[in-house]
Design a protein around this motif. Structure first.
Motif, mmCIF file in Angstrom:
data_model
loop_
_atom_site.group_PDB
_atom_site.id
_atom_site.type_symbol
_atom_site.label_atom_id
_atom_site.label_comp_id
_atom_site.label_asym_id
_atom_site.label_seq_id
_atom_site.Cartn_x
_atom_site.Cartn_y
_atom_site.Cartn_z
ATOM 1 N N THR A 1 63.977 -4.292 69.260
ATOM 2 C CA THR A 1 64.567 -4.862 70.218
ATOM 3 C C THR A 1 63.465 -5.443 71.276
ATOM 4 O O THR A 1 62.491 -5.037 71.311
ATOM 5 C CB THR A 1 65.751 -4.448 70.935
ATOM 6 O OG1 THR A 1 66.382 -4.863 71.701
ATOM 7 C CG2 THR A 1 65.226 -2.986 71.752
ATOM 8 N N ILE A 2 63.943 -6.437 71.960
ATOM 9 C CA ILE A 2 63.155 -6.896 73.347
ATOM 10 C C ILE A 2 63.058 -5.715 74.373
ATOM 11 O O ILE A 2 63.874 -4.976 74.450
ATOM 12 C CB ILE A 2 63.493 -8.217 73.643
ATOM 13 C CG1 ILE A 2 65.006 -8.186 74.359
ATOM 14 C CG2 ILE A 2 63.380 -9.224 72.577
ATOM 15 C CD1 ILE A 2 65.350 -9.484 75.022
ATOM 16 N N LYS A 3 62.006 -5.790 75.164
ATOM 17 C CA LYS A 3 61.859 -4.518 76.017
ATOM 18 C C LYS A 3 62.712 -4.708 77.130
ATOM 19 O O LYS A 3 63.213 -3.500 77.568
ATOM 20 C CB LYS A 3 60.392 -4.697 76.495
ATOM 21 C CG LYS A 3 60.130 -6.257 77.241
ATOM 22 C CD LYS A 3 58.617 -6.154 77.720
ATOM 23 C CE LYS A 3 58.196 -7.167 78.591
ATOM 24 N NZ LYS A 3 56.912 -7.255 79.017
ATOM 25 N N ALA A 4 63.660 -5.654 77.547
ATOM 26 C CA ALA A 4 64.487 -5.633 78.460
ATOM 27 C C ALA A 4 65.770 -4.973 77.957
ATOM 28 O O ALA A 4 66.555 -4.786 78.795
ATOM 29 C CB ALA A 4 65.107 -7.372 78.885
ATOM 30 N N ASP A 5 65.958 -4.909 76.494
ATOM 31 C CA ASP A 5 67.261 -4.338 76.034
ATOM 32 C C ASP A 5 66.888 -2.934 75.459
ATOM 33 O O ASP A 5 67.701 -2.572 74.706
ATOM 34 C CB ASP A 5 67.771 -5.191 74.914
ATOM 35 C CG ASP A 5 68.385 -6.559 75.454
ATOM 36 O OD1 ASP A 5 68.593 -6.469 76.438
ATOM 37 O OD2 ASP A 5 68.344 -7.612 74.593
ATOM 38 N N VAL A 6 65.769 -2.296 75.669
ATOM 39 C CA VAL A 6 65.534 -1.155 75.313
ATOM 40 C C VAL A 6 66.459 -0.009 75.655
ATOM 41 O O VAL A 6 67.172 0.697 74.673
ATOM 42 C CB VAL A 6 63.935 -0.752 75.601
ATOM 43 C CG1 VAL A 6 63.914 0.998 75.168
ATOM 44 C CG2 VAL A 6 63.117 -1.302 74.940
ATOM 45 N N MET A 7 66.818 0.216 76.807
ATOM 46 C CA MET A 7 67.695 1.077 77.234
ATOM 47 C C MET A 7 69.085 0.912 76.653
ATOM 48 O O MET A 7 69.949 1.765 76.494
ATOM 49 C CB MET A 7 67.966 1.201 78.830
ATOM 50 C CG MET A 7 66.531 1.507 79.600
ATOM 51 S SD MET A 7 65.948 3.365 79.014
ATOM 52 C CE MET A 7 67.517 4.136 79.271
ATOM 53 N N LYS A 8 69.568 -0.503 76.692
ATOM 54 C CA LYS A 8 70.879 -0.665 76.034
ATOM 55 C C LYS A 8 71.042 -0.264 74.701
ATOM 56 O O LYS A 8 71.875 0.334 74.254
ATOM 57 C CB LYS A 8 70.997 -2.371 76.029
ATOM 58 C CG LYS A 8 72.320 -2.837 75.492
ATOM 59 C CD LYS A 8 72.453 -4.091 75.876
ATOM 60 C CE LYS A 8 73.940 -4.908 75.177
ATOM 61 N NZ LYS A 8 74.065 -6.464 75.117
ATOM 62 N N VAL A 9 69.947 -0.758 73.972
ATOM 63 C CA VAL A 9 69.832 -0.077 72.500
ATOM 64 C C VAL A 9 69.975 1.537 72.426
ATOM 65 O O VAL A 9 70.760 1.913 71.601
ATOM 66 C CB VAL A 9 68.812 -0.595 71.529
ATOM 67 C CG1 VAL A 9 68.644 -0.249 70.321
ATOM 68 C CG2 VAL A 9 68.870 -2.136 71.536
#
Length: 280
Positions: free
Chosen positions: A228-236
């Motif tokens: 995933t893109i680094k901005a969505d790491v916590m979301k995933v």
């Protein structure tokens, strides 16, 4: 005639002449130092980044201020040779006493040149991780995820391993999952792949990595690595385990708890102990 005499007396007075020269040095030297430091910052920004260029511009600015101060002292007749001689002796003594500070300063220059990270990056240094807030001459300032400010000397950054978490635009989120021994391995891998494909923040390319890790004490172990893109790491990282649990419940896949099998055995008979009395 009186005005002319006063003007002639003013310009002929050595003290007034020194004051005028000092004012000229300050009026021209200080703006010139600021201009040069700004030019250095702009020219080197593309090569060294925002923090690196600002750091070198700060060094140029402080050096320029010292040169202006030396010029002012010379105008007032200070013996700079004696002052510099005393400063040199004091500098040697201070140098021995501040070897750590000098090491931090040199390490800071290496960090600026190599650019392993920049302001705003998330890095890990030993057990400390956080967002880079400032790269200073002597130390780095990190803002941890629980909103604490941590100061790390530059020497430690050079001597220890530093992990730049946000160095690249995409990252992989790895999860380890265990299922019961009664489950089919290919079925579990298909369910995991379907969960990853259905998540909107998981990238199609690179492809999600799903690996059967082997046999655990109470489970069959799998690893799923979703890109995933680094901005969505916590979301995933937060949502993927929930979706996997929901998918396992729909498919009837069991997530086991640790099992222990107790086998009955024969108790060992006590070993007799013989005590002999001694007679004198």
């Amino acid at each position: 005639m009186m005005l002319a005499d006063l003007t002639s007396e003013f310009w002929g007075n050595p003290i007034y002449q020194k004051i005028i020269k000092v004012l000229i040095v300050l009026a021209t030297g200080l703006p010139l130092v600021l201009l040069v430091s700004r030019i250095v910052s702009r020219v080197l920004r593309h090569r060294l980044g925002q923090q690196g260029s600002d750091l070198l511009a700060r060094i140029v600015r402080y050096s320029g201020y010292v040169m202006v101060l030396v010029a002012v002292l010379q105008e007032f007749g200070f013996n700079l040779a004696a002052v510099l001689g005393a400063a040199g002796i004091a500098g040697v003594a201070i140098g021995f006493a501040s070897q750590t500070s000098l090491s931090n300063l040199i390490s800071g220059l290496f960090i600026v040149g190599e650019r392993p990270f920049e302001k705003g990056d998330i890095i890990e240094v030993g057990a400390v991780s956080g967002t880079v807030e400032e790269i200073g001459l002597m130390a780095l300032t990190l803002r941890t995820f629980d909103n604490r400010s941590v100061r790390i000397p530059n020497e430690m950054l050079v001597k220890n391993t530093v992990t730049t978490v946000t160095r690249y635009p995409i990252r992989r989120v790895d999860l380890t999952i265990g299922v019961a021994y009664t489950e089919a391995i290919d079925h579990v891998m298909r369910v995991l792949a379907g969960v990853a494909d259905a998540h909107p923040a998981v990238l199609d390319e690179p492809e999600t990595v799903i690996v059967f890790n082997g046999f655990g004490e109470s489970s069959l172990n799998f690893m799923i690595g979703a890109w995933t893109i680094k901005a969505d790491v916590m979301k995933v990282k937060n949502e993927l385990p929930l979706r996997i649990k929901e998918a396992f419940d729909r498919e009837g896949i069991e997530i086991p708890f640790p099992h222990r099998v107790l086998a009955p055995g024969k108790a060992m008979e006590p070993i007799p102990v013989v005590v002999r009395e001694s007679r004198n």
